[in-house]
Enzyme design. Structure first.
Site, mmCIF file in Angstrom:
data_model
loop_
_atom_site.group_PDB
_atom_site.id
_atom_site.type_symbol
_atom_site.label_atom_id
_atom_site.label_comp_id
_atom_site.label_asym_id
_atom_site.label_seq_id
_atom_site.Cartn_x
_atom_site.Cartn_y
_atom_site.Cartn_z
ATOM 1 N N HIS A 58 0.830 -1.211 0.000
ATOM 2 C CA HIS A 58 0.000 0.000 0.000
ATOM 3 C C HIS A 58 0.861 1.257 0.000
ATOM 4 O O HIS A 58 0.722 2.136 -0.862
ATOM 5 C CB HIS A 58 -0.926 -0.018 1.232
ATOM 6 C CG HIS A 58 -1.815 1.174 1.354
ATOM 7 N ND1 HIS A 58 -3.156 1.140 1.036
ATOM 8 C CD2 HIS A 58 -1.573 2.453 1.751
ATOM 9 C CE1 HIS A 58 -3.682 2.334 1.226
ATOM 10 N NE2 HIS A 58 -2.739 3.151 1.675
ATOM 11 N N GLU A 59 1.752 1.353 0.972
ATOM 12 C CA GLU A 59 2.582 2.560 1.069
ATOM 13 C C GLU A 59 3.541 2.666 -0.114
ATOM 14 O O GLU A 59 3.853 3.769 -0.577
ATOM 15 C CB GLU A 59 3.356 2.570 2.393
ATOM 16 C CG GLU A 59 2.479 2.574 3.636
ATOM 17 C CD GLU A 59 1.443 3.683 3.654
ATOM 18 O OE1 GLU A 59 1.659 4.744 3.018
ATOM 19 O OE2 GLU A 59 0.386 3.485 4.294
ATOM 20 N N HIS A 93 1.822 4.401 -2.895
ATOM 21 C CA HIS A 93 1.911 5.860 -2.731
ATOM 22 C C HIS A 93 3.275 6.368 -3.197
ATOM 23 O O HIS A 93 3.387 7.410 -3.839
ATOM 24 C CB HIS A 93 1.732 6.243 -1.254
ATOM 25 C CG HIS A 93 0.322 6.260 -0.776
ATOM 26 N ND1 HIS A 93 -0.692 6.926 -1.435
ATOM 27 C CD2 HIS A 93 -0.255 5.719 0.334
ATOM 28 C CE1 HIS A 93 -1.822 6.794 -0.758
ATOM 29 N NE2 HIS A 93 -1.584 6.056 0.315
ATOM 30 N N HIS A 146 3.591 6.787 -6.851
ATOM 31 C CA HIS A 146 2.886 8.005 -7.266
ATOM 32 C C HIS A 146 3.818 9.214 -7.133
ATOM 33 O O HIS A 146 3.834 10.106 -7.988
ATOM 34 C CB HIS A 146 1.649 8.176 -6.378
ATOM 35 C CG HIS A 146 0.559 9.004 -6.981
ATOM 36 N ND1 HIS A 146 -0.619 9.278 -6.319
ATOM 37 C CD2 HIS A 146 0.459 9.651 -8.168
ATOM 38 C CE1 HIS A 146 -1.399 10.026 -7.085
ATOM 39 N NE2 HIS A 146 -0.767 10.271 -8.200
#
Length: 689
Positions: free
Chosen positions: A477-478, A481, A484
């Site tokens: 998940h992180e 990010h 991105h």
């Protein structure tokens, strides 16, 4: 004397480090304040130059000049803010109490500057005739809207009231966070009787013994940090101790001491409401959602109610199934309480699928997981990671990597910080020390410095760091990010990377979680830390079969948080009531487990009170609809399909906030998302061919 001090302050001048990274080894607490004050002074001078410019206001001399102002201040506050979360101490927190009001006041001085706003407004008024690019249009809209949304159109007494309220808000959010961290760190449950740790896995017992030893204590010490709390609630046979630890965790910041957040919650809610109403909105949610994909409260409630309707029947069945198992052991009158849920759910999962977190843990050694996650990015996007010990870090646990693009060009710096410690707040997050932008004069692409921070299981004397499956999902998940941030390719810093609408920012992170149960991905790294045996196909199949175990309960838990958030921020009258009672009423429709009257989420709910998700917690479910729909394309074309990955990178990850999120999403997916893909993925709805 000042010149000598300035020369010794690493924030002044260029960093003499690889890629201009932060020289953490040279920064001391006393360096922050003078650098922040100088940063404020420099930005004021830069803004004065815009105002005093005798030429007519243009996009270049006003909007771009404004965008480029405050570089020194950004540089210092990025480090200061991140250290408050990842490596704080009493001195830093004391300084924050002094510095945060100054930063709030500086921000107000900018957006309430009538002459500066007049020039911004002048350019905005010419928008149709300026022939701007898509990105320039977006920047102009964002800057103009930012001024208006931060009080630029207010006059007289209303302006002063806005200043007062925003300064108060800055202090309240800081107090809320500090209380939460201190209350978490101060609690410890020390056990000395071996019978009290029955049921706990060896690795958890070892870690608890090490925690106790580190404080010269005998026995086993359990804390409220996730790697300690979660396994205890999942495996400890002693119900009384599970109850004790649950109450400690779920009453944080409600006690009669200096860390109590009850009055702060009231003040935060009321202050945000007053700010919104001062700006002409009926409530804070209306103010916030105007700059979100959802656009208004009705759209948020529509999603939350759709999920409630779709998932509640299944969630109730899930509870009854866990209750039935518990009653087989404890008798027909036994009621599964919240401190029993993880324990009996785990037993049921083991019974149905013969799988649990501890069975998988030996296959998820942290170094191997890193190879797997980095390798996934390499396979999808062609990027590579190279550890560089010459890049300074802020703690010995932190590692720094250089990231290179598929053509070999430098892409980004990535810091990884995996384990809990007293100076780090709970949870997991991605952040940046430097965002990406393109220099308007030289055309140089200034690449970002990104960080992922987590609180994973630590190594012990006898074992390396062995992660739970949930921790692997959190890493993915992180890391999503971070991609991105790392792939950012925008002209302007304020539009790059994760600078997007809050209900879009979770798409790049949540889509990565989908890979966690994909056999092709797991086979690339999941190996037993002692034998080197690959994660057996049978175990992977059990993992896949169990992937929707209690999915409806998990969904309603997130919906309950969304309902609580909206209840606090759709208020249009001041709140002076009972925080606990209000909370329980707000989320009652999504509650599956019995209510515990003394428990309180709000007093420790940093996301919505101090973390940027105010009137925005629904974003996780909103983005989950997007990620389920988006990942279905990977499933159709192949989970490592380069063409799909390149499209996701080029249309989503690299675009930042340069266009409206729905435009970007439809360009990638070819259609607007529907809730169907999520319902099918969770097994709530059957897939029809």
């Amino acid at each position: 004397m000042n010149n000598i001090l300035n020369a010794q302050n690493p924030f002044f001048g260029q960093y003499q480090t690889p890629h201009g990274t932060v020289p953490f080894d040279r920064i001391k607490t006393e360096h922050y304040e003078p650098a922040i004050l100088e940063g404020i002074k420099q930005q004021n001078a830069e803004l004065d130059a815009i105002i005093q410019n005798p030429e007519k206001a243009t996009f270049t001399n006003t909007i771009e000049a404004y965008e480029q102002s405050g570089r020194l201040l950004d540089k210092v506050t990025a480090v200061f803010g991140n250290m408050l979360s990842a490596e704080t101490n009493d001195d830093l927190q004391a300084l924050a109490q002094k510095i945060m009001p100054l930063l709030s006041e500086h921000s107000n001085n900018i957006t309430l500057n009538e002459k500066l706003f007049a020039r911004v407004k002048e350019v905005y008024g010419q928008k149709q005739s300026l022939q701007l690019t898509q990105e320039q249009n977006r920047l102009l809209d964002d800057i103009y809207d930012s001024f208006v949304r931060h009080g630029a159109n207010l006059e007289g007494e209303a302006r002063e009231q806005y200043r007062q309220l925003t300064n108060e808000l800055s202090k309240l959010t800081l107090d809320f966070s500090e209380n939460n961290l201190k209350e978490t760190n101060r609690y410890q449950m020390l056990l000395t009787d071996k019978a009290s740790i029955a049921g706990l896995p060896e690795i958890i017992v070892e870690a608890a013994a090490e925690t106790a030893r580190s404080e010269d204590k005998e026995g086993w010490a359990f804390t409220l940090h996730a790697p300690s709390y979660v396994p205890f609630m999942t495996y400890a046979d002693n119900r009384e101790l599970r109850h004790k630890l649950y109450i400690a965790y779920n009453t944080k910041c409600t006690h009669d001491n200096e860390f109590n957040n009850i009055e702060i919650v009231k003040k935060l809610v009321n202050t945000r409401m007053k700010i919104a109403q001062l700006l002409g909105y009926k409530d804070y949610a209306e103010y916030t959602l105007k700059k979100r994909m959802a656009e208004n409260s009705d759209a948020v409630y529509k999603l939350l109610n759709q999920l409630l309707e779709a998932y509640t029947p299944t969630a109730q069945k899930e509870y009854l199934e866990v209750q039935e198992l518990a009653r087989e052991e404890q008798g027909d009158d036994f009621i599964v309480m919240p401190w029993d849920w993880s324990y009996y759910s785990n037993k049921l999962k083991n019974k149905k699928f013969n799988i649990n977190e501890e069975m998988l843990r030996p296959y998820f050694e942290l170094e191997q997981v890193k190879k797997g996650v980095f390798g996934l990015a390499e396979r999808l996007y062609g990027i590579t990671f190279r550890k560089n010990t010459e890049i300074p870090v802020y703690h010995k646990d932190v590692e720094a990597y250089e990231v290179f693009d598929k053509d070999g060009k430098f892409l980004s710096v990535l810091y990884t910080d995996f384990h809990p410690r007293p100076g780090k707040r709970a949870g997991a997050w991605m952040t940046s020390y430097k965002e990406q932008w393109i220099d308007p004069v030289t055309g140089e692409d200034s690449r970002p410095h990104i960080s992922v921070v987590m609180n994973f299981t630590k190594p012990t004397e006898s074992k390396p760091a062995l992660l739970t499956f949930n921790e692997v999902e959190t890493f993915l998940h992180e890391f999503g990010h971070s991609l991105h941030g790392m792939f950012a390719n925008s002209t302007y810093q304020s539009l790059s990377g994760t600078n997007v609408y809050w209900d879009f920012v979770e798409l790049p992170s949540q889509i990565m979680e989908n890979f966690a149960i994909e056999k092709e991905f797991l086979n690339t790294f999941a190996r037993h830390y002692e034998t080197g045996e690959v994660l057996p196909d049978e175990l992977i199949q059990r993992l896949v079969d169990a992937s929707n175990f209690n999915a409806a309960y998990a969904c309603l838990r997130q919906v309950s948080f969304g309902l609580l958030d909206m209840a606090w921020y759709t208020r249009n009258t001041p709140f002076e009531g009972d925080v606990k009672a209000y909370e329980q009423e707000a989320w009652k429709d999504a509650q599956v487990l019995p209510i515990v009257k003394e428990a309180c989420m709000s007093t420790q709910f940093s996301h919505i009170f101090a973390g940027g998700y105010s009137a925005g917690y629904y974003s996780y479910k909103w983005a989950e609809v997007l990620d389920a729909d988006a990942f279905s394309l990977f499933k159709q074309q192949g989970i490592f399909n380069r063409e799909v990955a390149d499209s996701f990178r080029n249309n989503i990850l690299s675009k930042g906030g340069t266009e409206h999120p729905m435009v970007l999403y439809k360009r990638f997916r070819g259609q607007e998302p529907t809730i169907d893909a999520l319902l099918i993925r969770n097994g709530i709805k059957k897939q029809y061919n």
